[in-house]
Design an enzyme around this catalytic site. Structure first.
Site, PDB file in Angstrom:
ATOM      1  N   LYS A 192      94.321 -80.506  32.629  1.00  0.00           N
ATOM      2  CA  LYS A 192      95.030 -79.947  33.784  1.00  0.00           C
ATOM      3  C   LYS A 192      94.008 -79.890  34.931  1.00  0.00           C
ATOM      4  O   LYS A 192      93.163 -78.988  34.974  1.00  0.00           O
ATOM      5  CB  LYS A 192      95.558 -78.559  33.400  1.00  0.00           C
ATOM      6  N   GLU A 267      83.978 -71.267  30.943  1.00  0.00           N
ATOM      7  CA  GLU A 267      82.767 -71.430  31.760  1.00  0.00           C
ATOM      8  C   GLU A 267      83.131 -70.957  33.154  1.00  0.00           C
ATOM      9  O   GLU A 267      83.861 -71.632  33.882  1.00  0.00           O
ATOM     10  CB  GLU A 267      82.329 -72.897  31.723  1.00  0.00           C
ATOM     11  N   CYS A 301      79.031 -74.133  40.191  1.00  0.00           N
ATOM     12  CA  CYS A 301      79.086 -72.818  39.536  1.00  0.00           C
ATOM     13  C   CYS A 301      77.696 -72.306  39.188  1.00  0.00           C
ATOM     14  O   CYS A 301      77.475 -71.098  39.162  1.00  0.00           O
ATOM     15  CB  CYS A 301      79.982 -72.864  38.310  1.00  0.00           C
ATOM     16  N   GLU A 398      80.752 -63.803  44.492  1.00  0.00           N
ATOM     17  CA  GLU A 398      80.485 -65.242  44.613  1.00  0.00           C
ATOM     18  C   GLU A 398      81.169 -65.798  45.856  1.00  0.00           C
ATOM     19  O   GLU A 398      82.370 -65.599  46.055  1.00  0.00           O
ATOM     20  CB  GLU A 398      81.033 -65.946  43.364  1.00  0.00           C
TER      21      GLU A 398
END
Ligand code: TXE
Length: 494
Positions: A192, A267, A301, A398
């Site tokens: 996806k 993750e 990330c 973040e």
């Protein structure tokens, strides 16, 4: 320099109607259409129809039907197919790099060298595991009463259908991590992609079919994650979910998977730190900061967002960093001299500009950048912020953008404790010429991966994944075997 000319294959592909890829065939989605937007211009690039729930179900059925034959295929054949796909991606490097650069705003150079070249490297690495995913032979301790003997062994058996949910920042490479690892273990996959970057994986799936992957082994389902994600995770055929993305969505995915008893690897992002020890020069620190924080517009990330600098050097470092960042060549991702392209989507730009407003309100100092660049695209100046304190929002949330937050320390021990106070722990780095001291810090930094004198380098041989709130499970190395196989024990009396 001018923009590179687009390959004819790229313009032809973009003009096609798009949907999903199920059972070895491109299918038009049965659900609502949406535009894929070029983040460098804000203009539509292509149109894609979302998959309906029935199509998501068809993809899961197709993957389940393909599973038995794929699992039972001689392992070396599976490895050979992965090698063929690696060769195919190498051959189509420019086509896929251009497509990805258009959809994500990644510079063409990064698209070539990271998305494509790294995808090829990871495919070849995982292909090398074919025939090496083995169990053990065990000596058992049962006593023998009448001369009988016992032995036992373990096998690593593929889980089944893996649902791989991937983000927009490295849409090919992150998908390849999951696809290659799952397939070499004998699982099949339903990927996806992110709604922002749904196209390149459709092309990758077509190329996989050209290479000889049987229908159903790799499926791609496109559409809104909030609707399709739960349908895929909750599907009876889903044996495992492998997710990379935001903390909030990842936690929802983790809860949904746990509620169904599904295995899950998460993750997630976080707020990664880089600690610079005082023995380095100002130039060495600036070089390290640019490497750690600003590659791909900071949309990585593992990138560092919090920088801890010695109190007697922070002024000089920020002054030199400002000079460096102010001279960054910002422009079209398809211009080979561009160092920084746009952010990948409007939501990302809006999220970061809101965080910058918060920083200003809280009294953080914007050392350089801090503004969106006017025009049609989603460009943001590379930004450095000297935060008012360790409790500033920018030290905790973040941004996932080209925004570094800087703070000084008097005692590196105190910096370490502040870094470890974060609820997240994906990645961190420590920088020093004193390798003994750096190693000691690396042992105590709480993160899934700690780099010394480097940052954001991922290698297929080195396990990667988060600790604390940054996720669970590990990709790469031999650690991936746990993610995609079930350990079965077999005992024998003879
Ligand atoms: O991510 P999401 P978004 C961070 C970054 C960014 C923020 C939002 O801070 O600003 O996340 O980005 C699918 N069930 N990262 O909204 O929502 C979705 O379709 C199942 C960090 O794009 O996490 C996409 O395929 N799936 C990050 C994928 O999840 C769902 C990389 C990721 O989307 C779902 C990208 C649901 N309920 C963004 N809802 C990293 N750590 O690498 C959405 N999805």
């Amino acid at each position: 320099m001018p923009q590179i000319p687009l390959l004819a294959e790229v313009t032809t592909f973009l003009a096609r109607p798009h949907g999903s890829y199920i059972e070895g065939t491109a299918v038009l989605g049965d659900d609502a259409p949406f535009h894929v937007i070029n983040p460098a211009t804000g203009e539509p690039l292509a149109t894609l129809n979302s998959a309906s729930q029935a199509q998501a179900d068809a993809a899961m059925q197709s993957a389940q039907q393909a599973f038995a034959a794929w699992r039972d295929m001689p392992t070396l054949h599976r490895g050979t197919l992965l090698l063929k796909l690696a060769d195919k991606l190498a051959e189509k490097r420019e086509e896929l790099a251009q497509l990805e650069s258009l959809c994500s705003g990644k510079t063409i150079q990064l698209a070539r060298m990271l998305e494509l070249d790294q995808s090829v490297a990871f495919l070849r690495y995982f292909a090398g595991w074919a025939g090496k995913i083995n169990g053990e032979t065990l000596d058992v301790s049962l006593p023998s009463f009448a001369g009988e003997k016992y032995t036992a062994f373990t096998r690593r058996q593929p889980l089944g259908v893996v649902v791989a949910i991937v983000p927009w920042n490295f849409s090919i490479m992150i998908a390849v991590w999951k696809i290659a690892a799952a397939l070499v273990c004998g699982c099949t996959v339903v990927v996806k992609p992110s709604e922002y970057t749904p196209l390149t994986l459709l092309r990758l799936a077509e190329l996989a079919t050209e290479c000889g992957f049987p229908p159903g082994v790799i499926n791609v389902v496109n559409g809104p994650g909030g609707e399709l994600g739960p349908a895929l995770i909750g599907h009876a055929n889903c044996a495992k979910v492998s997710f990379t993305g935001s903390v909030a969505t990842g936690n929802a995915v983790g809860r949904a998977a746990a509620a169904q008893g599904k295995r899950v690897t998460l993750e997630l992002g976080g707020k990664n730190a880089a600690l610079f020890l005082n023995d380095l020069s100002v130039t060495e620190m600036v070089n390290g900061i640019v490497e750690a924080g600003y590659l791909n517009q900071g949309q990585i990330c593992a990138a560092a967002e919090c920088f801890w600098l010695p109190a007697d050097k922070i002024d000089a470092v920020l002054q030199a960093l400002k000079t460096r960042l102010d001279s960054t060549v910002i422009g079209s991702p398809l211009d080979e001299s561009t160092a920084m392209g746009p952010l990948a989507n409007r939501a990302q730009l809006e999220k970061i500009t809101a965080l910058l407003a918060t920083a200003r309100r809280e009294g953080d100092e914007i050392v350089c950048g801090g503004e969106a660049i006017a025009g049609g695209g989603y460009f943001l100046q590379p930004t450095a912020i000297r935060v008012a304190s360790a409790s500033s929002t920018l030290m905790k949330e973040e941004t996932f953008g080209p925004v570094g937050s800087f703070i000084s320390y008097d005692d590196p021990e105190q910096a370490l404790q502040n870094i470890n106070a974060s609820p997240f722990g994906l990645a961190a780095s420590v920088w020093s010429r004193n390798i003994s001291q750096a190693l000691r810090f690396s042992e105590r930094l709480e993160a899934g991966i700690v780099w010394i004198n480097m940052h954001t380098f991922l290698d297929p041989a080195v396990p990667f994944g988060g600790s604390k709130g940054s996720g669970s499970g590990r990709e790469f190395g031999s650690a991936f075997i746990d993610d995609y196989t079930e350990l079965k024990s077999i005992m024998v009396r003879y």
